[in-house]
Design a protein around this motif. Sequence first.
Motif, PDB file in Angstrom:
ATOM      1  N   ARG A 171      95.293  24.885  59.340  1.00 21.66           N
ATOM      2  CA  ARG A 171      95.890  23.672  58.754  1.00 21.66           C
ATOM      3  C   ARG A 171      95.896  22.543  59.769  1.00 21.66           C
ATOM      4  N   SER A 172      96.226  22.889  61.025  1.00 20.37           N
ATOM      5  CA  SER A 172      96.233  21.870  62.075  1.00 20.37           C
ATOM      6  C   SER A 172      94.853  21.265  62.260  1.00 20.37           C
ATOM      7  N   ALA A 173      93.826  22.124  62.249  1.00 19.38           N
ATOM      8  CA  ALA A 173      92.458  21.634  62.397  1.00 19.38           C
ATOM      9  C   ALA A 173      92.069  20.760  61.225  1.00 19.38           C
ATOM     10  N   ALA A 174      92.486  21.150  60.009  1.00 17.34           N
ATOM     11  CA  ALA A 174      92.162  20.350  58.825  1.00 17.34           C
ATOM     12  C   ALA A 174      92.840  18.979  58.904  1.00 17.34           C
ATOM     13  N   GLN A 175      94.093  18.962  59.401  1.00 16.96           N
ATOM     14  CA  GLN A 175      94.790  17.690  59.552  1.00 16.96           C
ATOM     15  C   GLN A 175      94.090  16.800  60.574  1.00 16.96           C
ATOM     16  N   LYS A 176      93.651  17.422  61.680  1.00 17.97           N
ATOM     17  CA  LYS A 176      92.943  16.650  62.699  1.00 17.97           C
ATOM     18  C   LYS A 176      91.663  16.049  62.145  1.00 17.97           C
ATOM     19  N   SER A 177      91.009  16.788  61.203  1.00 15.28           N
ATOM     20  CA  SER A 177      89.727  16.315  60.699  1.00 15.28           C
ATOM     21  C   SER A 177      89.861  15.013  59.932  1.00 15.28           C
ATOM     22  N   ARG A 178      91.095  14.755  59.412  1.00 15.55           N
ATOM     23  CA  ARG A 178      91.275  13.514  58.663  1.00 15.55           C
ATOM     24  C   ARG A 178      91.248  12.301  59.585  1.00 15.55           C
ATOM     25  N   SER A 179      91.561  12.510  60.861  1.00 19.54           N
ATOM     26  CA  SER A 179      91.495  11.413  61.826  1.00 19.54           C
ATOM     27  C   SER A 179      90.455  11.727  62.893  1.00 19.54           C
ATOM     28  N   ALA A 180      89.433  12.478  62.502  1.00 21.01           N
ATOM     29  CA  ALA A 180      88.436  12.944  63.453  1.00 21.01           C
ATOM     30  C   ALA A 180      87.499  11.821  63.866  1.00 21.01           C
ATOM     31  N   ARG A 181      86.778  12.076  64.940  1.00 15.52           N
ATOM     32  CA  ARG A 181      85.736  11.143  65.358  1.00 15.52           C
ATOM     33  C   ARG A 181      84.465  11.486  64.595  1.00 15.52           C
ATOM     34  N   LEU A 182      84.151  10.656  63.618  1.00 14.88           N
ATOM     35  CA  LEU A 182      82.984  10.909  62.787  1.00 14.88           C
ATOM     36  C   LEU A 182      81.704  10.729  63.591  1.00 14.88           C
TER      37      LEU A 182
ATOM     38  N   GLY B  55      74.543  11.876  48.621  1.00 16.39           N
ATOM     39  CA  GLY B  55      75.355  10.811  48.042  1.00 16.39           C
ATOM     40  C   GLY B  55      76.837  11.131  47.991  1.00 16.39           C
ATOM     41  N   LEU B  56      77.258  12.272  48.552  1.00 14.33           N
ATOM     42  CA  LEU B  56      78.665  12.681  48.524  1.00 14.33           C
ATOM     43  C   LEU B  56      79.416  12.071  49.706  1.00 14.33           C
ATOM     44  N   ARG B  57      79.476  10.760  49.752  1.00 13.07           N
ATOM     45  CA  ARG B  57      80.004  10.073  50.927  1.00 13.07           C
ATOM     46  C   ARG B  57      81.515  10.188  51.071  1.00 13.07           C
ATOM     47  N   ASP B  58      82.235  10.520  50.000  1.00 16.65           N
ATOM     48  CA  ASP B  58      83.690  10.625  50.080  1.00 16.65           C
ATOM     49  C   ASP B  58      84.156  12.043  50.425  1.00 16.65           C
ATOM     50  N   ALA B  59      83.233  12.966  50.546  1.00 20.20           N
ATOM     51  CA  ALA B  59      83.614  14.345  50.862  1.00 20.20           C
ATOM     52  C   ALA B  59      84.056  14.450  52.322  1.00 20.20           C
ATOM     53  N   ALA B  60      84.834  15.477  52.618  1.00 20.91           N
ATOM     54  CA  ALA B  60      85.271  15.709  53.993  1.00 20.91           C
ATOM     55  C   ALA B  60      84.088  16.119  54.850  1.00 20.91           C
ATOM     56  N   PRO B  61      84.070  15.732  56.125  1.00 21.33           N
ATOM     57  CA  PRO B  61      82.957  16.106  57.000  1.00 21.33           C
ATOM     58  C   PRO B  61      83.026  17.566  57.403  1.00 21.33           C
ATOM     59  N   LEU B  62      81.929  18.087  57.877  1.00 20.95           N
ATOM     60  CA  LEU B  62      81.967  19.356  58.589  1.00 20.95           C
ATOM     61  C   LEU B  62      82.672  19.101  59.916  1.00 20.95           C
ATOM     62  N   PRO B  63      83.663  19.925  60.295  1.00 18.11           N
ATOM     63  CA  PRO B  63      84.556  19.562  61.404  1.00 18.11           C
ATOM     64  C   PRO B  63      84.044  19.935  62.785  1.00 18.11           C
ATOM     65  N   PHE B  64      82.730  19.810  62.992  1.00 15.13           N
ATOM     66  CA  PHE B  64      82.171  20.148  64.298  1.00 15.13           C
ATOM     67  C   PHE B  64      80.957  19.277  64.584  1.00 15.13           C
ATOM     68  N   ASP B  65      80.668  19.134  65.862  1.00 16.91           N
ATOM     69  CA  ASP B  65      79.456  18.476  66.329  1.00 16.91           C
ATOM     70  C   ASP B  65      78.370  19.547  66.375  1.00 16.91           C
ATOM     71  N   TYR B  66      77.359  19.463  65.510  1.00 19.22           N
ATOM     72  CA  TYR B  66      76.389  20.539  65.390  1.00 19.22           C
ATOM     73  C   TYR B  66      75.570  20.718  66.662  1.00 19.22           C
ATOM     74  N   ASP B  67      75.380  19.661  67.428  1.00 21.36           N
ATOM     75  CA  ASP B  67      74.676  19.805  68.704  1.00 21.36           C
ATOM     76  C   ASP B  67      75.425  20.752  69.635  1.00 21.36           C
ATOM     77  N   LYS B  68      76.759  20.680  69.603  1.00 19.68           N
ATOM     78  CA  LYS B  68      77.570  21.557  70.454  1.00 19.68           C
ATOM     79  C   LYS B  68      77.769  22.922  69.808  1.00 19.68           C
ATOM     80  N   GLU B  69      77.884  22.963  68.498  1.00 18.78           N
ATOM     81  CA  GLU B  69      78.130  24.220  67.792  1.00 18.78           C
ATOM     82  C   GLU B  69      76.922  25.138  67.815  1.00 18.78           C
ATOM     83  N   LEU B  70      75.722  24.566  67.716  1.00 20.28           N
ATOM     84  CA  LEU B  70      74.508  25.363  67.552  1.00 20.28           C
ATOM     85  C   LEU B  70      74.032  25.903  68.897  1.00 20.28           C
TER      86      LEU B  70
END
Length: 411
Positions: free
Chosen positions: A51-62, A218-233
């Motif tokens: 839940r904390s991570a999900a809350q952070k994602s709302r103010s995440a660095r896109l 075109g799903l621009r209002d959807a929540a982002p994936l909460p990770f930087d894929y360059d770092k995750e992969l």
Amino acid sequence: MGRARRAAVGACAAAVLVPVAAAGCAAGPGDGGDRAGDKSSERTAARTDARSAAQKSRSARLIGDGSTAWTGTQPRQPRVRKLAAGEKPPQFVVFSWDGAGEIGDGLFAHFREVGRKYDAAMTYFLSGIYLLPESKRSQYQAPGHAPGASDIGLLSDAHIEETVDQVREAWLDGSEIGTHFNGHFCGPTGVASWSKEEWKSEIAQAKRFVRRWKTNTGLRDAAPLPFDYDKELTGARTPCLEGGDNLRAAARDLGWRYDTSGVNEQVWPAKKDGLWDLSMQLVPYPGSDREELTMDYNFKVNPLTTPANAQSQMRDGLLAGFERAYTGNRAPLIVGNHFETWHDGAYMRAVEETIKEVCPRKEVRCVSFRQLADWLDAQDPRTLRAMRGLEVGQAPEGGWAALGGRGSGVQ
């Protein structure tokens, strides 16, 4: 995407049948001792972390178009420490999924729930092309193939959205998001023929489809994936377990940490071309003197398998491999799967039964490949070298304290 088309995703590796003699494996994160604390308390804490991570994602660095975002440290990651001299290592088990798409059958969500229930982080190898709409398929240019060509089907727009939701939640669960690349090309004109630079092109495209799914769908209002894929992969499994040599050369340049595209025995892992070789292993095949690779597809194409015995053979084979390591050299068990219902779901049930049986056991840690690599990196190289000296199923003579004791060379 229909089941017939989906089945192409499972074309992983030719059946491996060898005489019983040896088997193979790797190692992962956590402590060597018994699990501490109440399980329900751990799950409550994990939900709070999510839940904390999900809350952070709302103010995440896109990042970029907002398809992904940096939300900070991933929740539900195990504590990693160096083994003390003579300490028994944990028994690690990795469950992993090739393709990792959601096609409306609920399998992705179901195994996420199984993982949460039994404290099992997993690795989901996402096919990048699964986030590319059919209408945009020409954006994909596989090396040596026409624009838009693919040996697996693309997902519907609705299933892309469902897949993104599952990938997002899987990461918040504490699991890892790797890659299964894109078009799943096998054989003479497939990935085995690709050069190092062609692999880099395939990887760059897989990343791009993940980092631009909002623009493409075109799903621009959807929540982002909460990770930087360059770092995750940081690792992958190649289609059909082919093309590993040039893939590792490319991956090493990109800073990846592991590869799981081969066949090993159940012994402690070493690095290959600079990456941890965390390939699947050979385990006993019930009812025979043979061994089989720890993947659903390989059990499926084994000529000794029938629909009637498919579930018990894979489950019993995995459990036999687990017990051989757990009571022997403690080399981790690495399992590969697909979200498929071959033989009426027999292999899915076999994997679920294995998770339920092994993950709650004393001194067992069910982890992702990334967590496994974290643990390996934290160990004294001399300790790992001593453990690699143990044969398949071989416990240290005189016990683990003797293996790391005075005069053993492991301090």
